[in-house]
Design a protein around this motif. Structure first.
Motif, PDB file in Angstrom:
ATOM      1  N   ILE A 218      78.783  87.425  40.810  1.00 34.60           N
ATOM      2  CA  ILE A 218      78.500  87.989  39.488  1.00 34.60           C
ATOM      3  C   ILE A 218      77.796  87.005  38.557  1.00 34.60           C
ATOM      4  N   SER A 219      77.656  85.762  38.954  1.00 37.75           N
ATOM      5  CA  SER A 219      77.045  84.801  38.055  1.00 37.75           C
ATOM      6  C   SER A 219      76.319  83.740  38.870  1.00 37.75           C
ATOM      7  N   HIS A 220      75.518  82.969  38.183  1.00 37.19           N
ATOM      8  CA  HIS A 220      74.710  81.967  38.851  1.00 37.19           C
ATOM      9  C   HIS A 220      75.149  80.564  38.447  1.00 37.19           C
ATOM     10  N   THR A 221      74.881  79.618  39.323  1.00 34.08           N
ATOM     11  CA  THR A 221      75.148  78.219  39.009  1.00 34.08           C
ATOM     12  C   THR A 221      74.135  77.727  37.981  1.00 34.08           C
ATOM     13  N   THR A 222      74.604  76.888  37.047  1.00 32.59           N
ATOM     14  CA  THR A 222      73.736  76.363  35.987  1.00 32.59           C
ATOM     15  C   THR A 222      73.439  74.890  36.226  1.00 32.59           C
ATOM     16  N   ILE A 223      72.158  74.540  36.203  1.00 36.71           N
ATOM     17  CA  ILE A 223      71.715  73.147  36.276  1.00 36.71           C
ATOM     18  C   ILE A 223      71.168  72.785  34.894  1.00 36.71           C
ATOM     19  N   ARG A 224      71.768  71.773  34.274  1.00 34.13           N
ATOM     20  CA  ARG A 224      71.424  71.416  32.892  1.00 34.13           C
ATOM     21  C   ARG A 224      70.922  69.978  32.850  1.00 34.13           C
ATOM     22  N   PHE A 225      69.842  69.724  32.109  1.00 31.12           N
ATOM     23  CA  PHE A 225      69.253  68.383  32.068  1.00 31.12           C
ATOM     24  C   PHE A 225      68.312  68.278  30.870  1.00 31.12           C
ATOM     25  N   ILE A 226      67.861  67.040  30.611  1.00 31.41           N
ATOM     26  CA  ILE A 226      66.878  66.791  29.561  1.00 31.41           C
ATOM     27  C   ILE A 226      65.517  66.582  30.203  1.00 31.41           C
ATOM     28  N   SER A 227      64.514  67.311  29.698  1.00 28.16           N
ATOM     29  CA  SER A 227      63.164  67.190  30.242  1.00 28.16           C
ATOM     30  C   SER A 227      62.159  67.717  29.219  1.00 28.16           C
ATOM     31  N   ASN A 228      60.967  67.174  29.264  1.00 30.02           N
ATOM     32  CA  ASN A 228      59.883  67.667  28.409  1.00 30.02           C
ATOM     33  C   ASN A 228      59.031  68.702  29.111  1.00 30.02           C
ATOM     34  N   GLU A 229      59.402  69.055  30.353  1.00 33.71           N
ATOM     35  CA  GLU A 229      58.610  70.008  31.128  1.00 33.71           C
ATOM     36  C   GLU A 229      58.700  71.400  30.505  1.00 33.71           C
ATOM     37  N   LYS A 230      57.654  72.171  30.655  1.00 37.16           N
ATOM     38  CA  LYS A 230      57.620  73.519  30.103  1.00 37.16           C
ATOM     39  C   LYS A 230      58.492  74.459  30.953  1.00 37.16           C
ATOM     40  N   PRO A 231      59.268  75.329  30.312  1.00 38.46           N
ATOM     41  CA  PRO A 231      60.146  76.245  31.053  1.00 38.46           C
ATOM     42  C   PRO A 231      59.415  77.113  32.064  1.00 38.46           C
ATOM     43  N   GLU A 232      58.209  77.557  31.725  1.00 39.61           N
ATOM     44  CA  GLU A 232      57.491  78.448  32.642  1.00 39.61           C
ATOM     45  C   GLU A 232      57.108  77.752  33.943  1.00 39.61           C
ATOM     46  N   VAL A 233      56.987  76.432  33.912  1.00 37.37           N
ATOM     47  CA  VAL A 233      56.709  75.682  35.144  1.00 37.37           C
ATOM     48  C   VAL A 233      57.978  75.592  35.991  1.00 37.37           C
ATOM     49  N   LEU A 234      59.115  75.365  35.332  1.00 38.48           N
ATOM     50  CA  LEU A 234      60.380  75.251  36.051  1.00 38.48           C
ATOM     51  C   LEU A 234      60.816  76.578  36.673  1.00 38.48           C
ATOM     52  N   GLU A 235      60.359  77.670  36.117  1.00 40.15           N
ATOM     53  CA  GLU A 235      60.688  78.991  36.675  1.00 40.15           C
ATOM     54  C   GLU A 235      60.136  79.172  38.087  1.00 40.15           C
ATOM     55  N   LEU A 236      59.143  78.344  38.454  1.00 42.06           N
ATOM     56  CA  LEU A 236      58.518  78.456  39.773  1.00 42.06           C
ATOM     57  C   LEU A 236      59.317  77.758  40.870  1.00 42.06           C
ATOM     58  N   LEU A 237      60.348  76.999  40.485  1.00 39.02           N
ATOM     59  CA  LEU A 237      61.177  76.323  41.486  1.00 39.02           C
ATOM     60  C   LEU A 237      61.934  77.350  42.321  1.00 39.02           C
ATOM     61  N   PRO A 238      62.238  77.037  43.594  1.00 37.31           N
ATOM     62  CA  PRO A 238      62.919  78.002  44.466  1.00 37.31           C
ATOM     63  C   PRO A 238      64.306  78.386  43.969  1.00 37.31           C
ATOM     64  N   ALA A 239      64.620  79.676  44.080  1.00 36.64           N
ATOM     65  CA  ALA A 239      65.941  80.255  43.784  1.00 36.64           C
ATOM     66  C   ALA A 239      66.291  80.278  42.295  1.00 36.64           C
ATOM     67  N   VAL A 240      65.350  79.903  41.425  1.00 33.09           N
ATOM     68  CA  VAL A 240      65.624  79.948  39.992  1.00 33.09           C
ATOM     69  C   VAL A 240      65.572  81.401  39.507  1.00 33.09           C
ATOM     70  N   VAL A 241      66.626  81.824  38.840  1.00 35.24           N
ATOM     71  CA  VAL A 241      66.700  83.185  38.317  1.00 35.24           C
ATOM     72  C   VAL A 241      66.098  83.258  36.926  1.00 35.24           C
ATOM     73  N   ASN A 242      66.443  82.300  36.069  1.00 35.94           N
ATOM     74  CA  ASN A 242      65.829  82.218  34.744  1.00 35.94           C
ATOM     75  C   ASN A 242      66.011  80.813  34.193  1.00 35.94           C
ATOM     76  N   VAL A 243      65.257  80.530  33.134  1.00 37.40           N
ATOM     77  CA  VAL A 243      65.291  79.219  32.485  1.00 37.40           C
ATOM     78  C   VAL A 243      65.555  79.425  31.003  1.00 37.40           C
ATOM     79  N   GLN A 244      66.471  78.623  30.454  1.00 35.85           N
ATOM     80  CA  GLN A 244      66.782  78.683  29.031  1.00 35.85           C
ATOM     81  C   GLN A 244      66.694  77.286  28.437  1.00 35.85           C
ATOM     82  N   THR A 245      66.375  77.216  27.143  1.00 36.94           N
ATOM     83  CA  THR A 245      66.370  75.943  26.438  1.00 36.94           C
ATOM     84  C   THR A 245      67.457  75.951  25.371  1.00 36.94           C
ATOM     85  N   SER A 246      68.080  74.788  25.167  1.00 36.24           N
ATOM     86  CA  SER A 246      69.126  74.634  24.158  1.00 36.24           C
ATOM     87  C   SER A 246      68.980  73.252  23.544  1.00 36.24           C
ATOM     88  N   GLY A 247      68.264  73.196  22.416  1.00 28.42           N
ATOM     89  CA  GLY A 247      67.954  71.903  21.819  1.00 28.42           C
ATOM     90  C   GLY A 247      67.067  71.109  22.751  1.00 28.42           C
TER      91      GLY A 247
END
Length: 295
Positions: A218-247
């Motif tokens: 029912i839920s996905h594992t969350t990987i959290r980190f600091i990066s200046n990379e654009k979210p739309e680029v990270l969405e292309l990584l394998p098995a990524v369901v979605n990308v969110q930013t928080s600060g």
């Protein structure tokens, strides 16, 4: 070997269907956690499995015989939420009395060891706190050396140390071959003890499986980190369901953490403050209970 088998159970009160087409099986040395919100039908189902209540339809067998029969009762124990004890008996007298009901009772010293009552055997039951009374009720439920044990909210009122002792006793009973049906509102308790979890909503099983299977479904594992990379680029990584930013943090939600982490660290080896968190059983319970999902 199945010690309890129930198929297609249904029960209604007037026009309200409390249990709907429930099938459940408990094997030797297995703990089945029965979870659900208040009013889900758990208590009615437990009473049917114990033979205290007749189902409108469906069948229940305990050790191959009818639930509630003398043969079944001699091999089963139950700790229910509502129970009254004579206040003029000591703990030791309560246990000895219950032992006398069974042809092959559990050894007295083993009973008090499992229940953590070694230091209060001569105390009267009227002097017990809520948690201590729970420990006595647990002791009485295992006096018959049961091969099938029903535990309905067993750790209510217990402090942390007593709860941990109870959990270890339950694990020891499972290791000795006892099949256990556990109902609890403490999701940590179910997560720690149950081999399989059955989630009931409005009398119907909406999910079943191991704790890990239910959490993963029912839920996905969350990987959290600091990066200046654009979210739309990270969405292309394998098995990524979605990308969110928080600060300054980025959160990747993945349905295959190994694939995503391998690709992420290969592409960005210098990530800062990386953490990986899995969904908890409480999150899974709340999400399933608030959805219309069924097995």
């Amino acid at each position: 070997m199945a010690v309890l088998k129930a198929t297609h159970l249904a029960k209604s009160y007037k026009s309200r269907q409390v249990v709907r087409d429930v099938s459940i099986e408990v094997s030797t040395g297995q703990i089945v956690g029965l979870l659900g919100p208040n009013g889900a039908g758990k208590t009615t189902l437990i009473n049917i499995l114990l033979g205290r209540l007749n189902a409108d339809s469906g069948e229940v067998s305990v050790f191959g015989v009818k639930a509630g029969s003398l043969q079944a009762k001699r091999q089963a124990g139950a700790m229910l939420q509502v129970a009254n004890l004579p206040e003029t008996l000591k703990i030791k007298e309560h246990i000895q009395l219950f032992q006398s009901y069974y042809p092959h009772p559990m050894d007295y010293q083993q009973v008090i060891h499992y229940a953590g009552l070694q230091d209060m055997q001569n105390r009267y039951s009227k002097k017990l706190s809520g948690g201590e009374k729970q420990r006595l009720l647990f002791a009485l439920s295992i006096c018959g050396n049961p091969k099938l044990l029903f535990l309905d909210e067993p750790s209510v009122g217990m402090d942390v140390e007593a709860r941990q002792g109870l959990w270890q006793a339950i694990r020891d009973l499972r290791a000795a071959g006892t099949g256990i049906v556990l109902t609890t509102h403490y999701l940590e308790e179910a997560d720690n003890l149950a081999d399989d979890i059955v989630l009931i909503k409005q009398g119907l099983i909406i999910k079943r499986g191991s704790s890990e299977q239910i959490k993963a479904s029912i839920s996905h594992t969350t990987i959290r980190f600091i990066s200046n990379e654009k979210p739309e680029v990270l969405e292309l990584l394998p098995a990524v369901v979605n990308v969110q930013t928080s600060g300054k943090f980025i959160q990747l939600h993945t349905d295959n953490v190994n694939q995503t982490l391998t690709a992420l660290l290969k592409a960005y080896p210098n990530l800062q403050d990386l953490t990986v968190s899995s969904p908890g059983l409480e999150q899974a319970f709340l999400k399933l209970n608030n959805s219309g999902e069924e097995v």
